[in-house]
Write a protein that holds these residues in place. Structure first.
Motif, PDB file in Angstrom:
ATOM      1  N   PRO A  21       5.114  -4.910   5.572  1.00  0.00           N
ATOM      2  CA  PRO A  21       5.159  -5.163   4.125  1.00  0.00           C
ATOM      3  C   PRO A  21       5.008  -6.384   3.573  1.00  0.00           C
ATOM      4  CG  PRO A  21       6.961  -3.608   4.893  1.00  0.00           C
ATOM      5  CD  PRO A  21       6.077  -4.025   5.957  1.00  0.00           C
ATOM      6  N   LEU A  24       1.699  -7.487   3.666  1.00  0.00           N
ATOM      7  CA  LEU A  24       0.774  -6.781   2.715  1.00  0.00           C
ATOM      8  C   LEU A  24       1.091  -7.641   1.198  1.00  0.00           C
ATOM      9  CD1 LEU A  24      -0.917  -4.437   1.861  1.00  0.00           C
ATOM     10  CD2 LEU A  24       1.196  -3.072   1.557  1.00  0.00           C
ATOM     11  N   LEU A  25       2.354  -8.013   1.192  1.00  0.00           N
ATOM     12  CA  LEU A  25       2.656  -8.588  -0.049  1.00  0.00           C
ATOM     13  C   LEU A  25       1.731 -10.185  -0.105  1.00  0.00           C
ATOM     14  CD1 LEU A  25       4.191  -9.350  -3.031  1.00  0.00           C
ATOM     15  CD2 LEU A  25       5.927 -10.390  -1.301  1.00  0.00           C
ATOM     16  N   THR A  28      -1.786  -9.419  -0.584  1.00  0.00           N
ATOM     17  CA  THR A  28      -2.125  -8.820  -1.974  1.00  0.00           C
ATOM     18  C   THR A  28      -2.110 -10.212  -2.815  1.00  0.00           C
ATOM     19  OG1 THR A  28      -1.323  -6.711  -1.362  1.00  0.00           O
ATOM     20  CG2 THR A  28      -1.575  -7.014  -3.506  1.00  0.00           C
ATOM     21  N   VAL A  29      -0.924 -11.048  -2.787  1.00  0.00           N
ATOM     22  CA  VAL A  29      -1.298 -12.021  -3.739  1.00  0.00           C
ATOM     23  C   VAL A  29      -2.335 -12.959  -3.430  1.00  0.00           C
ATOM     24  CG1 VAL A  29       0.322 -14.040  -4.155  1.00  0.00           C
ATOM     25  CG2 VAL A  29       1.347 -12.021  -4.018  1.00  0.00           C
ATOM     26  N   SER A  32      -5.524 -12.295  -5.222  1.00  0.00           N
ATOM     27  CA  SER A  32      -5.716 -12.760  -6.694  1.00  0.00           C
ATOM     28  C   SER A  32      -5.898 -14.233  -6.986  1.00  0.00           C
ATOM     29  CB  SER A  32      -4.701 -12.063  -7.544  1.00  0.00           C
ATOM     30  OG  SER A  32      -3.420 -12.859  -7.208  1.00  0.00           O
ATOM     31  N   TRP A  94      -6.109  -1.630   0.911  1.00  0.00           N
ATOM     32  CA  TRP A  94      -5.791  -1.123  -0.491  1.00  0.00           C
ATOM     33  C   TRP A  94      -6.763   0.256  -0.705  1.00  0.00           C
ATOM     34  CZ3 TRP A  94      -1.371  -1.123  -2.921  1.00  0.00           C
ATOM     35  CH2 TRP A  94      -0.691  -2.092  -2.948  1.00  0.00           C
ATOM     36  N   ARG A 101      -2.653   7.818  -1.447  1.00  0.00           N
ATOM     37  CA  ARG A 101      -1.825   8.335  -2.688  1.00  0.00           C
ATOM     38  C   ARG A 101      -2.461   9.563  -3.104  1.00  0.00           C
ATOM     39  NH1 ARG A 101      -0.173   3.685  -6.273  1.00  0.00           N
ATOM     40  NH2 ARG A 101      -2.317   3.251  -6.589  1.00  0.00           N
TER      41      ARG A 101
ATOM     42  N   GLU B   6       7.097   0.155  -5.405  1.00  0.00           N
ATOM     43  CA  GLU B   6       6.837  -1.304  -4.551  1.00  0.00           C
ATOM     44  C   GLU B   6       5.389  -1.748  -4.786  1.00  0.00           C
ATOM     45  OE1 GLU B   6       7.604  -2.186   0.040  1.00  0.00           O
ATOM     46  OE2 GLU B   6       8.698  -0.365  -0.721  1.00  0.00           O
ATOM     47  N   MET B  10       4.077  -5.095  -6.337  1.00  0.00           N
ATOM     48  CA  MET B  10       3.198  -6.004  -5.594  1.00  0.00           C
ATOM     49  C   MET B  10       2.013  -6.349  -6.298  1.00  0.00           C
ATOM     50  SD  MET B  10       2.653  -4.984  -1.608  1.00  0.00           S
ATOM     51  CE  MET B  10       4.085  -4.982  -0.388  1.00  0.00           C
ATOM     52  N   ALA B  13       3.356  -8.975  -8.765  1.00  0.00           N
ATOM     53  CA  ALA B  13       3.298 -10.171  -8.018  1.00  0.00           C
ATOM     54  C   ALA B  13       1.831 -10.889  -8.063  1.00  0.00           C
ATOM     55  CB  ALA B  13       4.193 -10.146  -6.669  1.00  0.00           C
ATOM     56  N   ALA B  14       0.987 -10.102  -7.738  1.00  0.00           N
ATOM     57  CA  ALA B  14      -0.506 -10.589  -7.719  1.00  0.00           C
ATOM     58  C   ALA B  14      -0.920 -11.039  -8.937  1.00  0.00           C
ATOM     59  CB  ALA B  14      -1.401  -9.213  -7.088  1.00  0.00           C
ATOM     60  N   ALA B  15      -0.560 -10.255  -9.881  1.00  0.00           N
ATOM     61  CA  ALA B  15      -0.941 -10.810 -11.521  1.00  0.00           C
ATOM     62  C   ALA B  15      -0.244 -12.160 -11.789  1.00  0.00           C
ATOM     63  CB  ALA B  15      -0.680  -9.655 -12.235  1.00  0.00           C
ATOM     64  N   ALA B  17       0.713 -14.446  -9.725  1.00  0.00           N
ATOM     65  CA  ALA B  17       0.077 -15.535  -8.984  1.00  0.00           C
ATOM     66  C   ALA B  17      -0.962 -16.001  -9.598  1.00  0.00           C
ATOM     67  CB  ALA B  17      -0.168 -14.809  -7.363  1.00  0.00           C
ATOM     68  N   ALA B  18      -1.735 -14.892 -10.069  1.00  0.00           N
ATOM     69  CA  ALA B  18      -3.144 -15.106 -10.774  1.00  0.00           C
ATOM     70  C   ALA B  18      -3.152 -15.882 -12.196  1.00  0.00           C
ATOM     71  CB  ALA B  18      -3.839 -13.923 -10.982  1.00  0.00           C
ATOM     72  N   ARG B 138      -9.493  -8.972 -15.119  1.00  0.00           N
ATOM     73  CA  ARG B 138      -8.239  -8.504 -14.756  1.00  0.00           C
ATOM     74  C   ARG B 138      -7.413  -7.996 -15.754  1.00  0.00           C
ATOM     75  NH1 ARG B 138      -6.283 -10.212  -9.950  1.00  0.00           N
ATOM     76  NH2 ARG B 138      -4.258  -9.931 -10.699  1.00  0.00           N
ATOM     77  N   ARG B 213      10.823  -6.298  -1.237  1.00  0.00           N
ATOM     78  CA  ARG B 213      10.397  -6.433   0.200  1.00  0.00           C
ATOM     79  C   ARG B 213      11.437  -5.778   1.023  1.00  0.00           C
ATOM     80  NH1 ARG B 213      10.327  -8.862   4.043  1.00  0.00           N
ATOM     81  NH2 ARG B 213      11.835 -10.451   3.224  1.00  0.00           N
TER      82      ARG B 213
END
Lengths: 116, 213
Positions: A21, A24-25, A28-29, A32, A94, A101, B6, B10, B13-15, B17-18, B138, B213
């Protein structure tokens, strides 16, 4: 219920390095942005410095992130960015997660009740 | 926590950060205050030299606030040159074009019932909030500019209220004395509210990502 072979195939595609986890976070961050510093990643993940360092080392060893240190003293900063391989692996991961999923959301397959 | 939420956190959080550099909402707050003050100083319709120190101070105040963000939240590098350049160029072009169009309409018809500079502010800010999302492609990041869209819509609704019909003439804020101050008040107030909401969004998302997390 998902098809067993499809789920197995999708699960097999999961990258163990990225799947944890916290990692992955982080990946993923980083996907971007061009790069982020250690403080930002620590803030976002809520990990301790030691824990975050450990996760970043694992990602670096796998060739997924590049770590650069700039400045000195109070201006010292550790920058982290995804490598080309890291970006591809995170995107692929992903894709597999989305596949899993989709399989989980798929309607039940009709059971084969043909009697032999 | 469900894997679905979750995953959503995530991606959020990525959005964030961008868009981190744009979400440092405390940075424009001094400029918002300065614009409100400068608007009040220009109430006589003539630009005052007193306005300049306020604007310079507001720009300088952004430096320690920027350092605060670096210390507290860290730093993010984004390839934003195209988006930022486009925002500045298009925003200036739209602002100037609407300003000229407003003056032309006012000169032609004499009196207009709606607040023209308010419309100018609403459209300019709307363009500024949409362009980065469109340039980066995005689309999920649109959720991060919802409050800016709401602010623009509110300013547009206020501007389009036909106040001039009740006052028996043009909209009072279109008068030469009030046109410039009202423009600055609208921009200043929008920067204050939008900046505060940007900062709140940033803090909340970072906290949620830690919680996920």
């Amino acid at each position: 219920m998902m098809s067993e072979s499809g789920a197995h195939e999708a699960a097999n595609g999961l990258d163990r390095v990225i799947h944890e986890p916290a990692r992955l976070l982080i990946t993923t961050v980083l996907q971007s942005v061009s790069g982020a510093d250690f403080v930002f990643l620590q803030n976002l993940s809520g990990l301790t410095k030691g824990n975050l360092s450990s996760h970043l080392n694992k990602l670096e060893q796998a060739g997924y992130v590049a770590i650069t240190k700039t400045g000195a003293g109070r201006r010292a900063r550790t920058w982290v960015e995804l490598t080309g391989a890291g970006r591809a692996a995170a995107a692929e991961h992903w894709k597999h997660l989305d596949g899993l999923r989709a399989l989980a959301d798929a309607p039940d397959e009709p059971a084969d009740h043909t009697e032999l | 926590m469900s894997p679905e939420s979750e995953t959503a956190r995530m991606q959020r959080a990525a959005a964030v950060a961008a868009n981190f550099n744009h979400l440092r909402g405390l940075i424009p707050l001094p400029m918002g205050v300065a614009l409100l003050v400068v608007g009040a100083l220009n109430l006589d319709g003539e630009s005052s030299m007193l306005a300049l120190p306020f604007l310079v101070l507001a720009l300088l105040a952004g430096i320690p606030i920027s350092r605060y963000y670096e210390r507290k939240f860290g730093r993010v590098r984004t390839d934003d040159v195209v988006a930022t350049t486009l925002v500045v160029v298009v925003a200036v072009a739209v602002f100037v074009a609407l300003g000229l169009a407003g003056r032309y309409v006012l000169a032609q018809s004499g009196q207009i019932a709606v607040w023209l500079t308010g419309l100018q502010v609403a459209v300019t800010m709307s363009v500024m909030s949409w362009i980065p999302v469109v340039v980066r492609g995005r689309w999920r990041d649109l959720a991060l500019v919802r409050h800016w869209c709401a602010i623009c819509a509110l300013v547009a609704v206020i501007a389009l209220a036909p106040v001039g019909l009740w006052t028996g003439g043009g909209h009072p804020l279109n008068s030469p004395d009030l046109a410039a101050p009202s423009l600055m008040w609208a921009f200043g107030a929008a920067l204050l509210v939008g900046g505060a909401l940007d900062h709140r969004l940033l803090v909340r998302t970072m906290r949620d990502a830690r919680g996920a997390r």
